[in-house]
Write a protein that holds these residues in place. Structure first.
Motif, mmCIF file in Angstrom:
data_model
loop_
_atom_site.group_PDB
_atom_site.id
_atom_site.type_symbol
_atom_site.label_atom_id
_atom_site.label_comp_id
_atom_site.label_asym_id
_atom_site.label_seq_id
_atom_site.Cartn_x
_atom_site.Cartn_y
_atom_site.Cartn_z
ATOM 1 N N THR A 146 -1.015 -17.268 -33.593
ATOM 2 C CA THR A 146 -2.135 -17.399 -32.749
ATOM 3 C C THR A 146 -1.456 -18.529 -31.929
ATOM 4 N N GLU A 147 -0.294 -19.209 -31.957
ATOM 5 C CA GLU A 147 0.353 -20.306 -31.025
ATOM 6 C C GLU A 147 1.321 -19.592 -30.102
ATOM 7 N N ASN A 148 1.668 -18.238 -30.313
ATOM 8 C CA ASN A 148 2.600 -17.706 -29.504
ATOM 9 C C ASN A 148 4.161 -17.886 -30.048
ATOM 10 N N ASN A 149 3.853 -18.130 -31.366
ATOM 11 C CA ASN A 149 5.378 -18.758 -32.074
ATOM 12 C C ASN A 149 5.924 -17.419 -32.667
ATOM 13 N N VAL A 150 7.176 -17.135 -32.530
ATOM 14 C CA VAL A 150 7.706 -16.053 -33.309
ATOM 15 C C VAL A 150 7.852 -16.227 -34.855
ATOM 16 N N VAL A 151 7.203 -15.292 -35.430
ATOM 17 C CA VAL A 151 7.198 -15.120 -36.876
ATOM 18 C C VAL A 151 8.040 -13.899 -37.467
ATOM 19 N N THR A 152 9.058 -14.057 -38.102
ATOM 20 C CA THR A 152 9.869 -13.025 -38.741
ATOM 21 C C THR A 152 9.780 -13.106 -40.445
ATOM 22 N N GLU A 153 10.268 -11.984 -41.034
ATOM 23 C CA GLU A 153 9.941 -12.053 -42.415
ATOM 24 C C GLU A 153 10.583 -13.273 -43.218
ATOM 25 N N SER A 154 11.790 -13.907 -42.480
ATOM 26 C CA SER A 154 12.498 -15.067 -43.060
ATOM 27 C C SER A 154 11.748 -16.062 -43.079
ATOM 28 N N LYS A 155 10.596 -16.249 -42.312
ATOM 29 C CA LYS A 155 9.671 -17.364 -42.634
ATOM 30 C C LYS A 155 8.588 -17.515 -43.456
ATOM 31 N N LEU A 156 8.518 -16.408 -44.072
ATOM 32 C CA LEU A 156 7.618 -16.171 -45.141
ATOM 33 C C LEU A 156 8.276 -16.436 -46.356
ATOM 34 N N ARG A 157 9.605 -16.444 -46.527
ATOM 35 C CA ARG A 157 10.321 -16.603 -47.932
ATOM 36 C C ARG A 157 9.720 -18.046 -48.370
ATOM 37 N N GLY A 158 9.699 -18.079 -49.711
ATOM 38 C CA GLY A 158 9.410 -19.335 -50.311
ATOM 39 C C GLY A 158 8.233 -19.470 -50.881
ATOM 40 N N ASP A 159 7.138 -18.615 -50.320
ATOM 41 C CA ASP A 159 5.826 -18.881 -50.575
ATOM 42 C C ASP A 159 5.116 -17.624 -51.099
ATOM 43 N N TRP A 160 4.274 -17.665 -51.983
ATOM 44 C CA TRP A 160 3.553 -16.662 -52.171
ATOM 45 C C TRP A 160 2.343 -16.283 -51.094
ATOM 46 N N THR A 161 2.522 -14.720 -50.660
ATOM 47 C CA THR A 161 1.802 -14.458 -49.545
ATOM 48 C C THR A 161 0.789 -13.245 -49.929
ATOM 49 N N LEU A 162 -0.595 -13.552 -49.417
ATOM 50 C CA LEU A 162 -1.387 -12.383 -49.460
ATOM 51 C C LEU A 162 -1.673 -11.655 -48.191
ATOM 52 N N MET A 163 -1.185 -10.536 -48.199
ATOM 53 C CA MET A 163 -1.188 -9.822 -46.589
ATOM 54 C C MET A 163 -2.115 -8.926 -46.291
ATOM 55 N N TYR A 164 -3.037 -8.810 -45.413
ATOM 56 C CA TYR A 164 -3.885 -7.818 -44.961
ATOM 57 C C TYR A 164 -3.698 -7.449 -43.557
ATOM 58 N N PHE A 165 -4.067 -6.143 -43.547
ATOM 59 C CA PHE A 165 -3.900 -5.332 -42.232
ATOM 60 C C PHE A 165 -5.477 -5.373 -41.788
ATOM 61 N N GLY A 166 -5.934 -5.537 -40.393
ATOM 62 C CA GLY A 166 -7.227 -5.250 -40.103
ATOM 63 C C GLY A 166 -7.169 -5.685 -38.423
ATOM 64 N N TYR A 167 -8.506 -5.839 -37.937
ATOM 65 C CA TYR A 167 -8.673 -5.881 -36.461
ATOM 66 C C TYR A 167 -9.918 -6.578 -36.278
ATOM 67 N N THR A 168 -10.082 -7.266 -35.283
ATOM 68 C CA THR A 168 -11.126 -8.300 -35.152
ATOM 69 C C THR A 168 -12.410 -7.738 -34.631
ATOM 70 N N SER A 169 -12.468 -6.356 -34.237
ATOM 71 C CA SER A 169 -13.553 -5.664 -33.926
ATOM 72 C C SER A 169 -14.230 -4.801 -34.921
ATOM 73 N N SER A 170 -13.663 -5.037 -36.266
ATOM 74 C CA SER A 170 -13.996 -4.124 -37.156
ATOM 75 C C SER A 170 -15.589 -4.324 -37.477
ATOM 76 N N PRO A 171 -16.345 -3.539 -37.562
ATOM 77 C CA PRO A 171 -17.830 -3.785 -37.647
ATOM 78 C C PRO A 171 -18.381 -4.162 -39.090
ATOM 79 N N ASP A 172 -17.564 -3.882 -40.152
ATOM 80 C CA ASP A 172 -18.185 -3.946 -41.473
ATOM 81 C C ASP A 172 -17.257 -4.366 -42.575
#
Length: 280
Positions: free
Chosen positions: A124-150
């Protein structure tokens, strides 16, 4: 005149000569050449092995048979070559430098289903994020979109509740990740405003259409536009959450049927299991 005795002898001689002339000569024995026996139905040529004498045929069979050593030696050579290849392969695996071995935990070397892969997105700050930046932490990943109604808002709220439960009850920190599947409408600013209503710790990621399609394919996420009229449409998608370990390996996949409490308990079990295996 001759006496009767001489006439009688003369007559007997003539009769004997006449009989002798009428007797056929004695029969002579006729000799025929001896022919060798030849079986019917076979060629008369000399090339057929069936026309050869039995002795010659037996000698040929004896000459073509080989000792058992001719079969044992090649088999032993092949077995030795296979053993040498196996030992060489294991030696190459053991020759990995220690620095390379210690940089990755042992549990990261376990073969798991091929889910996930490299990506390049923007937060959200226009910073590049790759898979390497997620290493070392437990991650809970979800795919969605902000206009989803329910379903979308309910799942994002579930993520926020899980994060709070894990921190308050079990002192477990995970990184919540929200990846949009509608990059044409979900700009970084739109994602930031949307996610801040649930929990500002949820990291929103977006990117180009191709980049979103790539990461969706890597994580087996289905989505498509439905009822599109200009900029007004709905996106149908699979509502799955993925739990990733510090090595970015997919540990669990959770569907929409999980409650926040059940989800927090399952995540706690996986984190404790990984911690115990690392200490052993």
């Amino acid at each position: 005149m001759l006496p009767a005795r001489f006439l009688k002898l003369s007559l007997l001689r003539r009769l004997a000569a006449a009989r002798a002339a009428e007797v056929p000569p004695p029969l002579k024995t006729r000799l025929f050449p001896v022919r060798g026996y030849q079986s019917r139905g076979y060629s008369t040529g000399g090339s057929s092995k069936y026309n050869r004498p039995m002795k010659q045929f037996g000698e040929e069979n004896v000459s073509t048979s080989r000792p058992l050593i001719y079969y044992i030696v090649p088999s032993a050579i092949l077995a030795f070559a296979g053993l040498a290849t196996f030992v060489h392969y294991n030696d190459e695996k053991r020759m990995i430098p220690l620095a390379q071995q210690t940089s990755v935990p042992n549990r990261c070397n376990i073969n798991r289903p091929a889910i996930g892969g490299p990506f390049k997105l923007y937060d959200t700050e226009n910073n590049v994020v790759t898979e390497s930046k997620l290493r070392g932490d437990w991650t809970l990943m979800y795919f969605g979109y902000t206009s989803s109604p329910d379903v979308g808002p309910a799942e994002v709220q579930k993520i926020a509740d899980v994060v709070k439960l894990l921190e308050s009850k079990n002192d477990i920190k995970i990184k919540p990740l929200f990846i949009t599947i509608d990059p044409q409408r979900d700009s970084p600013a739109q994602l930031k405003a949307y996610l801040s209503e649930f929990d500002p710790r949820i990291v929103g990621l977006t990117g180009s259409v191709d980049a979103i399609r790539q990461i969706a394919q890597e994580y087996r996420i289905f989505f498509k536009k439905v009822g599109e009229v200009g900029q007004d449409y709905i996106v149908e998608s699979s509502h799955n959450m993925y739990l990733l370990d510090p090595c970015l390996e997919t540990v669990r996949c959770f569907g929409a049927e999980y409650k926040a409490s059940d989800l927090a308990e399952a995540i706690t079990t996986e984190v404790q299991k990984a911690s115990n295996s690392a200490t052993n």
